[in-house]
Design a protein around this motif. Structure first.
Motif, mmCIF file in Angstrom:
data_model
loop_
_atom_site.group_PDB
_atom_site.id
_atom_site.type_symbol
_atom_site.label_atom_id
_atom_site.label_comp_id
_atom_site.label_asym_id
_atom_site.label_seq_id
_atom_site.Cartn_x
_atom_site.Cartn_y
_atom_site.Cartn_z
ATOM 1 N N SER A 1 34.604 47.640 39.527
ATOM 2 C CA SER A 1 33.992 48.927 39.207
ATOM 3 C C SER A 1 35.039 49.824 38.558
ATOM 4 O O SER A 1 36.180 49.876 39.035
ATOM 5 C CB SER A 1 33.519 49.621 40.489
ATOM 6 O OG SER A 1 32.514 48.879 41.123
ATOM 7 N N GLY A 2 34.662 50.546 37.505
ATOM 8 C CA GLY A 2 35.583 51.493 36.875
ATOM 9 C C GLY A 2 36.135 52.435 37.924
ATOM 10 O O GLY A 2 35.391 52.943 38.755
ATOM 11 N N GLU B 1 32.009 54.375 41.642
ATOM 12 C CA GLU B 1 30.595 54.506 42.004
ATOM 13 C C GLU B 1 29.945 53.143 42.072
ATOM 14 O O GLU B 1 30.370 52.222 41.370
ATOM 15 C CB GLU B 1 29.882 55.362 40.954
ATOM 16 C CG GLU B 1 30.251 56.824 41.096
ATOM 17 C CD GLU B 1 29.782 57.665 39.924
ATOM 18 O OE1 GLU B 1 29.094 57.130 39.028
ATOM 19 O OE2 GLU B 1 30.113 58.861 39.935
ATOM 20 N N THR B 2 28.921 53.027 42.895
ATOM 21 C CA THR B 2 28.232 51.733 43.033
ATOM 22 C C THR B 2 26.728 51.913 42.816
ATOM 23 O O THR B 2 26.259 53.022 42.573
ATOM 24 C CB THR B 2 28.450 51.135 44.435
ATOM 25 O OG1 THR B 2 27.943 52.060 45.394
ATOM 26 C CG2 THR B 2 29.915 50.869 44.717
ATOM 27 N N PHE C 1 31.441 33.918 41.127
ATOM 28 C CA PHE C 1 31.475 34.268 42.543
ATOM 29 C C PHE C 1 31.214 35.763 42.663
ATOM 30 O O PHE C 1 31.755 36.561 41.888
ATOM 31 C CB PHE C 1 32.843 33.927 43.145
ATOM 32 C CG PHE C 1 33.107 32.445 43.233
ATOM 33 C CD1 PHE C 1 32.275 31.617 43.971
ATOM 34 C CD2 PHE C 1 34.192 31.890 42.571
ATOM 35 C CE1 PHE C 1 32.520 30.249 44.053
ATOM 36 C CE2 PHE C 1 34.447 30.521 42.643
ATOM 37 C CZ PHE C 1 33.606 29.703 43.385
ATOM 38 N N HIS C 2 30.386 36.117 43.640
ATOM 39 C CA HIS C 2 30.102 37.541 43.849
ATOM 40 C C HIS C 2 31.059 38.100 44.890
ATOM 41 O O HIS C 2 31.323 37.446 45.906
ATOM 42 C CB HIS C 2 28.675 37.731 44.369
ATOM 43 C CG HIS C 2 27.612 37.441 43.353
ATOM 44 N ND1 HIS C 2 26.510 38.236 43.173
ATOM 45 C CD2 HIS C 2 27.506 36.441 42.446
ATOM 46 C CE1 HIS C 2 25.755 37.732 42.202
ATOM 47 N NE2 HIS C 2 26.333 36.631 41.745
ATOM 48 N N ALA C 3 31.569 39.301 44.650
ATOM 49 C CA ALA C 3 32.460 39.943 45.612
ATOM 50 C C ALA C 3 31.724 41.139 46.217
ATOM 51 O O ALA C 3 31.290 41.091 47.356
ATOM 52 C CB ALA C 3 33.754 40.351 44.929
ATOM 53 N N GLY D 1 30.677 47.629 45.537
ATOM 54 C CA GLY D 1 32.051 47.582 46.029
ATOM 55 C C GLY D 1 33.020 47.841 44.899
ATOM 56 O O GLY D 1 32.614 48.238 43.785
ATOM 57 N N GLY D 2 34.314 47.631 45.173
ATOM 58 C CA GLY D 2 35.343 47.820 44.143
ATOM 59 C C GLY D 2 35.409 46.607 43.235
ATOM 60 O O GLY D 2 35.238 46.688 42.023
ATOM 61 N N ARG D 3 35.643 45.463 43.845
ATOM 62 C CA ARG D 3 35.617 44.229 43.058
ATOM 63 C C ARG D 3 34.201 43.672 43.110
ATOM 64 O O ARG D 3 33.622 43.521 44.181
ATOM 65 C CB ARG D 3 36.642 43.235 43.604
ATOM 66 C CG ARG D 3 38.075 43.717 43.344
ATOM 67 C CD ARG D 3 39.108 42.705 43.747
ATOM 68 N NE ARG D 3 39.207 42.549 45.187
ATOM 69 C CZ ARG D 3 40.013 41.662 45.782
ATOM 70 N NH1 ARG D 3 40.774 40.861 45.058
ATOM 71 N NH2 ARG D 3 40.073 41.582 47.096
#
Ligand code: AMP
Ligand code: GLY
Length: 421
Positions: free
Chosen positions: A335-336, A343-344, A361-363, A376-378
């Motif tokens: 995420s920027g 923001e998510t 792969f999803h984080a 999330g962040g990643r």
């Protein structure tokens, strides 16, 4: 066998993906999991650190085998709690996980058993720490003793930055109790390599080496993150260095833990710096790395459940583990703003357009209806395998180019080798 995996990130998706290939796994649960994991495992809405509810869930659902992937539940004793309830669980005990959860403990083990690492001092008094830093000068490294979401290390280029770090950890208690004791250590230089090993406390089977790209931006700029990409194997980890590391670091660590009466059973992560004076330990982690797992596990040819079981039953020495002789490259899309505020809730487009041989792969994702949203962040860790590192990275970026979400951010240099961490 019915298997429960604990955790929710890209690493956990890679472990689930690998376990799902085992013909012996009849049902896979993941607590709490994420959007991507929900396509291969049934999600269980229990936080990874909730020992009581997790044990009750395992008992009520007659889970045959539990895999604990993240650092927090390991440090809290999730494996001990499962075993006490009669549930088979993979991962180190609470006491063995101290290799990661207490830097002072890991430093004391290294010093007692002559395992090469940066020279260090432990401080419980702020003023003494500051005086020591003024005497020794910079660059110098300040580390909180306990877990701090990967943010407990400050590599200070000047004395003031180091002193500010002491104030932040010990004065402002930014990491709570984790910073009430600190380690101040010598600054080392050299390429960094991650070596993950399977170990049952006696035998050791190293995985292919890997390299994490820790900084947020291309060219190793910006803040340290959980990891913005990884490659495997690391071209810097030659056979000669691997032999030295095995003899001077890896085996001595396993033997040290056995000797201390706390054999380490699980995956042990060696964060090494390849200095002019040989490989030295920067840190231990008591688990797979994230995103190293997403780069390394796709190379594994052996059934991961067989390996995990052999470890819990202390018969790792009897089994064969095979790896694909290829290179892998994993690019993280974040995420920027990450690792700072972000923001998510944005829709992720293009996942279906990724060619089949590239793995997404999803984080940090969440499945809402039929849409994947950022959570999330990643967000994603996109992995490709090829005969060369360059081709693997090209393919991974081909996967990245299929995907888009608002403010998506990724490094454009995963696979390039200038990285020193
Ligand atoms: P850690 O959280 O222990 O992995 O540390 C984060 C990063 O800080 C490492 O990956 C290194 O890049 C850097 N680091 C940690 N300890 C040292 C050291 N003694 N000398 C130089 N860099 C270090
Ligand atoms: N990639 C670093 C870690 O998992 O700690």
């Amino acid at each position: 066998m019915e298997v429960l995996l604990i955790g929710s990130g890209g690493r956990e998706h890679a472990i689930c993906w690998s376990l799902a290939k085992s013909p012996r796994v009849t049902k896979l649960y993941c607590a709490p999991g994420n959007g991507g994991i929900s396509s291969i495992a049934q999600l269980v809405d229990i936080p990874a650190t909730d020992l009581n509810n997790m044990v009750n869930f395992a008992l009520e659902n007659k889970i045959d085998f539990v895999v604990v992937a993240p650092d927090d539940p390991l440090a809290l004793g999730m494996v001990d709690a499962m075993e006490a309830a009669g549930v088979k669980a993979f991962g180190p005990s609470k006491d063995a996980a101290k290799l990661e959860s207490s830097k002072i403990y890991s430093k004391s083990i290294m010093s007692k058993y002559n395992i090469p690492t940066a020279a260090y001092n432990v401080f419980t008094d702020m003023e003494e720490a500051k005086a020591y830093i003024r005497d020794n000068g910079a660059p110098i490294v300040v580390k909180a003793d306990g877990l701090a979401l990967g943010k407990g290390v400050v590599v200070a280029d000047d004395v003031q930055t180091a002193i500010d770090a002491v104030d932040m950890m010990m004065g402002d208690k930014k990491f709570g109790d984790s910073g009430s004791r600190i380690v101040v250590e010598e600054f080392l230089t050299g390429p960094e390599v991650t070596v993950l090993v399977f170990t049952d406390g006696k035998s050791v089977r190293p995985m292919p080496s890997s390299q994490d790209y820790k900084r947020a931006y291309t060219g190793d700029l910006g803040l340290n993150t959980g990891g913005m990409g990884a490659i495997s194997p690391s071209p810097n980890y030659t056979e000669e260095i691997a032999n030295i590391a095995m003899e001077s670091i890896i085996m001595p660590t396993i033997k040290a833990m056995e000797n201390e009466g706390v054999p380490f059973k699980g995956v042990l992560y060696f964060g090494l710096m390849l200095t002019e004076n040989g490989p030295k330990v920067i840190e231990y982690n008591a688990r797979f790395g994230d995103p190293e797992a997403q780069a390394v596990l796709p190379l594994l040819e052996t059934d991961l459940l067989d390996i995990f079981e052999a470890i819990t039953e202390q018969r790792l020495g009897e089994i064969e583990i095979n790896w694909r002789k290829a290179c892998s490259s994993c690019v993280v899309m974040a995420s920027g703003g990450y690792p700072n505020a972000y923001e998510t809730g944005y829709e992720i487009f293009g996942l279906d357009d990724i060619p089949e041989e590239i793995i997404a792969f999803h984080a940090g994702t969440k499945l809402v209806g039929d849409k994947y949203l950022t959570n999330g962040g990643r967000i994603l860790a996109i992995t490709a395998i090829a005969d060369s590192l360059q081709l693997a990275s090209q393919k991974a970026y081909q996967g990245v180019s299929c995907v888009d979400f608002e403010n998506a951010h990724f490094r454009t240099d995963i696979g390039e080798l200038a990285n020193n961490g």
